[in-house]
Each structure stands twice: as structure tokens, then as C-alpha cells.
Design an enzyme around this catalytic site. Sequence first.
Site, PDB file in Angstrom:
ATOM      1  N   GLU A 196      40.603   3.889  17.474  1.00 44.61           N
ATOM      2  CA  GLU A 196      41.820   3.779  16.663  1.00 44.61           C
ATOM      3  C   GLU A 196      41.614   4.557  15.376  1.00 44.61           C
ATOM      4  OE1 GLU A 196      45.006   3.473  14.746  1.00 44.61           O
ATOM      5  OE2 GLU A 196      45.065   2.470  16.706  1.00 44.61           O
ATOM      6  N   ARG A 201      44.880  -0.925  11.264  1.00 42.87           N
ATOM      7  CA  ARG A 201      45.198  -1.506  12.575  1.00 42.87           C
ATOM      8  C   ARG A 201      43.982  -2.217  13.160  1.00 42.87           C
ATOM      9  NH1 ARG A 201      49.329   2.621  15.727  1.00 42.87           N
ATOM     10  NH2 ARG A 201      51.137   2.116  14.432  1.00 42.87           N
ATOM     11  N   SER A 265      50.213   5.981  20.543  1.00 43.26           N
ATOM     12  CA  SER A 265      51.670   6.196  20.526  1.00 43.26           C
ATOM     13  C   SER A 265      51.994   7.659  20.800  1.00 43.26           C
ATOM     14  CB  SER A 265      52.258   5.743  19.180  1.00 43.26           C
ATOM     15  OG  SER A 265      52.201   4.344  19.051  1.00 43.26           O
ATOM     16  N   TYR A 322      48.507   4.567  30.697  1.00 44.32           N
ATOM     17  CA  TYR A 322      49.074   3.241  30.455  1.00 44.32           C
ATOM     18  C   TYR A 322      50.468   3.322  29.834  1.00 44.32           C
ATOM     19  CZ  TYR A 322      48.834  -1.715  30.809  1.00 44.32           C
ATOM     20  OH  TYR A 322      49.086  -2.999  31.214  1.00 44.32           O
ATOM     21  N   CYS A 410      53.965 -15.062  30.294  1.00 43.21           N
ATOM     22  CA  CYS A 410      53.534 -15.613  31.575  1.00 43.21           C
ATOM     23  C   CYS A 410      54.235 -14.830  32.686  1.00 43.21           C
ATOM     24  CB  CYS A 410      53.911 -17.089  31.622  1.00 43.21           C
ATOM     25  SG  CYS A 410      53.505 -17.939  33.120  1.00 43.21           S
TER      26      CYS A 410
END
EC number: 4.2.1.49
Length: 561
Positions: A196, A201, A265, A322, A410
Site C-alpha cells: 500500500e 491507509r 484503485s 480482483y 453473510c
Amino acid sequence: MPQSKYRQQDIRAPRGTTLTAKSWLTEAPLRMLMNNLDPDVAENPHELVVYGGIGRAARDWECYDAIINALTKLEADETLLVQSGKPVGVFKTHENAPRVLIANSNLVPHWATWEHFNELDAKGLAMYGQMTAGSWIYIGSQGIVQGTYETFVEAGRQHYQGNLSGRWVLTAGLGGMGGAQPLAATLAGACSLNIECQQSRIDFRLRTRYVDEQATSLDDALARIEKYTREGKAVSVALCANAADVVPELVKRGVRPDLVTDQTSAHDPLHGYLPSGWRWEEYQAKAASDPQGTVQAAKRSMAKHVQAMLAFSEMGVPTFDYGNNIRQMAKEMGVENAFDFPGFVPAYIRPLFCRGIGPFRWVALSGDPEDIYKTDAKVKEIVADDKHLHHWLDMARERINFQGLPARICWVGLAWRQKLGLAFNEMVRRGEVSAPIVIGRDHLDSGSVASPNRETEAMRDGSDAVSDWPLLNALLNTASGATWVSLHHGGGVGMGFSQHAGMVIVCDGTDEAAARIARVLHNDPATGVMRHADAGYEIAVECAAEQGLNLPMIAATQGKR
């Protein structure tokens, strides 16, 4: 004239049972909008940024104030319309209609580019809503933890006999979405190295226990990973560095992770991906002074990053995108084979989508964590035989810190969402929880998104880019009586690459709510089963038949009709 996007003010949603608005159906969107901007939830709340680059909850602070004011005055038979974060109208509808309808970031396809959007944004005419930022149902990094966990677990099943102990994940990005990765990897039994470029962050993830520790250098990080994997411990390690530099360096050194992915991002090269050799402050300044040059610099760095990911893939390391569109950015910079490694949905998640299984989430409007623990127990009672789900709920209670209003994620499907929603509504009616519950989901769900480089990548029938499906989902949720419904463009993968819809419904304990819940929480996941059955997935066809769906062109669902 553009209004102010900055205000030095901390926002926190009200707790308890005292209403600010006229009913729980309008109090709920008010609290959830405010919760999106809670300093413990949002990435940059003073600029209205919730997560995902510049994903905002409201267009500017004047619009935020006007939305809050409108919600406090909204009657039981009125609907507020919100256009790209700006309240534009209140109309008389009826009591079972949505109280809020939201459209964010939508552009006519020919103009659906970052360049045009950024022009509109600068003029104060648009807002990037991401997925749950502008639809007021973001719950912090927990919102994607289980999906990431399920992805890592399935990768472990496919590649490592279901055991990730002693193995490690290489990834990058610790923002609102990427910040879920270290905890998800740990819960799945793996170590992780999380790169990162912003120390703030990393600090946020350390404070909220999503990442375990921070290394001082790449050598230190690798030494920690080597130690923990040797000991069979699942520990997450953060490194403050630029992925565009570190990932190629690891290839050069011959380091071999066990899984490789990325959640920077990258979907937004102007605001979300630091070019190699730049400082973050320099990046922000150049984004304003030279946006075109900044975008090109960021995309050049993404190309290096993807080339390194391709190198890992060629070594035989399971490598996957991802969902941040980094492969597309690299391809636009000349990396012709950028799509040689798959996205996470076709690789690991699509069988779940075929059964309407996705990120079901709920929030306790009371602010009382006990309300969530009671609903956890209710889920276990109703979904009694799913040990995997019970294990997830146990881990979530033990490891996940609530951010803002207490919430739970969930993954459940068509077979269970309606039952759970009705049970929660009954708990409110009986006073078993101290205030109403809101139920929503990510736009990343089985029937609510068209995104050819992510959720709908490599559809069996080639319908990756057909965006009728999220439009139908939004229309059906509106007709079914969801409390608020949203239709967005560009979430996750950026302008021009996705359309998607969201819904939220309030469990206030009334009979009227029960009727709405029964419709919405059946119809919403059913659109996902429908979409995948229409594309020819046998699992979806079987699920549709089992659940009694009426799909006129699917013979298996017609039976004795």
C-alpha cells in the site's frame, strides 16, 4: 457553479430509537447516509469520499445538507429522487413505493469515459457513486471480507487441496475494498503481503485489526512471510511501497508467492493508482494540473504491474484479477496478453452466483452490537445445516471490528434471503432487537451488475456486456417495494465498463414491511438465478426449477404451469 466538497466536520449516524425523520422508512436512509461518512467507515469523509478512489456519498456538502433536510421532512407516501448525489425532487407516490430512488454516474454510452465524467465532476454536474458509496449501504471493509474469504478458500480448494496453511498471498491496495484482503487471507489460513502506497491507509487497517503488522522494508516483509509460513501461522503483513515497483522486483528476485492478485484503485488512473517514482502529494497536484499526463503515467505503471503478474502466472502461480480493471488499463498501454490470467468471478465465484448466492448484509440502526449478535444466532437457527456459514459467523464475531453502525455480511442465496429477512422483521416486532434492521447488499451480486471485466466476464453465452439485467433488477426491486433503490455506472472497474443496481429494505416489525420483504428478498436474488439460467448455466437452471421460478424460455421451470 461547483459547490464545496470539503468540510471539516465529523458525521456520525444517530443511535437508539429517537427518530430524526418522520418514520423508520426515512430514518433508515438518513442514518445509512450519515454512517457512510462516519470517520470510522469512510476513507476520506471530509471530502465525502467513502471508498474506491472518489466514490462519494453526496455530490457536495450543500447537496448532503439538502438530502438530510429532505429525508427529515419526507412523508410516508413521498419519494425522494437523487441524481448523482444531488436531491432533485420529491414526488407523491404511495406507502409501498421506495422512499428514495438514486441514479449515480450514469452517462450515455458514447460519452461514458473518465475524461467526460471528470469534466462534469469538475463543473459540479456529476458524482462517482462507486457501488455502495452513493447508495448509502457501505459498512466498511467487512462488506467485502466474506467475498474475498470465499475467493481465497475456493482458490485453496482448486490449487492446494483445500489447505492454505504455510502459503501466502501477494496483493496490493489497502483502501476500503482492498483493506479486506489481509483479514480474509488470515481467516482462510494464509499469510499475506499487502503493498500500500499511503501510510494513512495502513494505519487505518492496523487500527481496525484488518492487518496484523507492518514491515519496514521489502526484505523485512519477505523475512516475516518466510518465518510465518514456515511456522504455519496465518499473519498479514503490510508494506508501505508502490506495487508498480515491488511486484516486478519480486519477479526479478525469483520470489514465488502461492496466490497473486491486486486490489488497488486501478479503475481510476487519475485518482487511484500512484505512478512509479511519484509521491502521493505530487500525484494529487499533477492530477489537477495535468490530468492527461497523470493518467498516462499511472497506466504505464499499471502495465509494469500487470506484466509482473503475467510473469507469476507463467511460473504457474495462481494469479487473478480482483475486479479493479487493471488488465484493461494494461492492455490499453500495449500489454496485449493482459487477459491471460482470469478475473476472480469466472475463476472462483460464478457457481455461487448461479444459485443467487451473494453479499447479503444487514445493519442495526440502534447502534447496539447485541442486535447483530442476536441476528447472527437467528441466521444459525434458520440455516441450521450450513457449517461453513456458521464458521464464517463465528470468525466474523471474533475477528471483525464493527465500523460505524454494527453490521454483518453473510453470503446467502435465493433459498434463504427471504426467510432471514422475515425472521429479522419478526425479531423487531417482538422487541428481540432494540430498533429496526436494514438489509441490503453490494451491487456485486448475481443479478444486479453487468461488468464484462469483472462479474460478467466470460459468460457462457457471450452476453458479458448486456446491461439489460441490472436495469431489470432495479425496476423489479422498485416494483417490489424496496425502501431505496439505486442504479449506478462505473463502479469497481471505472467509467464505461459497468452498470449495476442496489437495493435496501427496512425491517421495522410491521405487517406491511413483511409483505415488502417477502417480495424484495425473493425477487432480488431470483434475478441473478434468472440471468445465469438464461446464459445456459445448468446450476442456475436447476436452482430456478427447485425454487419455483417462472422463466418462460427455460423449459425446466415450466412444469405443470
